[in-house]
Enzyme design. Sequence first.
Site, PDB file in Angstrom:
ATOM      1  N   CYS A  69     -30.809  33.395 -21.164  1.00 21.37           N
ATOM      2  CA  CYS A  69     -29.890  32.417 -21.735  1.00 21.37           C
ATOM      3  C   CYS A  69     -28.658  32.196 -20.848  1.00 21.37           C
ATOM      4  O   CYS A  69     -28.776  31.656 -19.761  1.00 21.37           O
ATOM      5  CB  CYS A  69     -29.508  32.817 -23.160  1.00 21.37           C
ATOM      6  SG  CYS A  69     -28.843  31.428 -24.139  1.00 21.37           S
ATOM      7  N   HIS A  89     -34.498  32.429 -26.486  1.00 16.71           N
ATOM      8  CA  HIS A  89     -34.325  33.764 -27.054  1.00 16.71           C
ATOM      9  C   HIS A  89     -35.617  34.272 -27.680  1.00 16.71           C
ATOM     10  O   HIS A  89     -35.732  34.388 -28.910  1.00 16.71           O
ATOM     11  CB  HIS A  89     -33.217  33.748 -28.108  1.00 16.71           C
ATOM     12  CG  HIS A  89     -31.849  33.621 -27.544  1.00 16.71           C
ATOM     13  ND1 HIS A  89     -31.181  34.675 -26.954  1.00 16.71           N
ATOM     14  CD2 HIS A  89     -31.018  32.550 -27.450  1.00 16.71           C
ATOM     15  CE1 HIS A  89     -29.992  34.282 -26.544  1.00 16.71           C
ATOM     16  NE2 HIS A  89     -29.866  32.989 -26.820  1.00 16.71           N
ATOM     17  N   GLU A  92     -36.503  37.146 -27.924  1.00 16.66           N
ATOM     18  CA  GLU A  92     -36.232  38.439 -28.548  1.00 16.66           C
ATOM     19  C   GLU A  92     -35.682  38.311 -29.963  1.00 16.66           C
ATOM     20  O   GLU A  92     -35.566  39.322 -30.680  1.00 16.66           O
ATOM     21  CB  GLU A  92     -35.234  39.234 -27.695  1.00 16.66           C
ATOM     22  CG  GLU A  92     -33.772  38.844 -27.849  1.00 16.66           C
ATOM     23  CD  GLU A  92     -33.377  37.580 -27.096  1.00 16.66           C
ATOM     24  OE1 GLU A  92     -32.187  37.205 -27.138  1.00 16.66           O
ATOM     25  OE2 GLU A  92     -34.245  36.948 -26.458  1.00 16.66           O
TER      26      GLU A  92
END
Length: 308
Positions: free
Chosen positions: A142, A235, A237
Amino acid sequence: MPIRIPSDLPAQDVLNAENIFVMDGEAAAKQDIRPLEVGILNLMPNKIETEVQILRLLSNTPLQINIDLIRIDNQAPKNTPKAHMDAFYLSFDEVAHKNYDGLIITGAPLAHLDYADVKYWDKITTIMEWARRHVQSTLYSCWAAHAAMFHFYGHNRQLREHKLSGVYTHQVNAPHDELLRGFDPEFNAPHSRFGEIPIDVYHSVEGLNVLASSEQTGAYIIASKDKRMVCITGHPEYDPETLDQEFTRDTNNALSPRIPENYYENNDPTKPYHVTWRSHGSLLFTNWLNYYVYQTTPFDLADLPAKK
């Protein structure tokens, strides 16, 4: 896979409850193998939450991994106890002598700051340059992905008028690249950012490949041809509830956020959210560890070549 982490790290209880195999130092020492050395430079304010998210994604491989949690400075983060930082984190100066098979540099809530105004920008650039000599493959996430593009190639991000927030469908552009091995032609991933670099900018940089993208989000997975640098603009995760928590936080702070796209049922934040990205996120990190790290790193890290 056995992730080797301190036995009293809070993430261990969470991961054990999810049936994820973690290993303490005593058990790891009994295995006669050379484990991978992976550093995580955690720039997020809530360190513990980010630790769990990333360690979860590193958990689906038979490789043993030693994890070093690294901090950018000695200032106490806003949302993490000082005792936690002192117990589990190393300063960069403490690891600067080491070589790593892999390094992950997380995002950071710095979207509206010019890079020169980031208080630790000089330290970040020092670490990025250090990684070219000391790390086989570095994964930038990011904000860090945009920061790497600026530092290494001079391409600054633009700021969107409205935050890109939601879960978006992406297309695989390089089906034969090992980082995308096992991916479906289309897959979902969350995004939560203001920054944006046009996809044609990535295409213009010699040595970079845009491996996956979408019309709505632009470039999503970008990698150097030598596998030493990977940029992820989203993202993978994220926990199931993360976008909901961000939306609620920004609403409570009177920021008038837009509803995360393609996340809530019928785009109604009072209804349940759909989780459609976690298998892809796990596969992405497994492929990175296997094909970009394990298959390319020297057995003796002292033989690690410097990236030109």
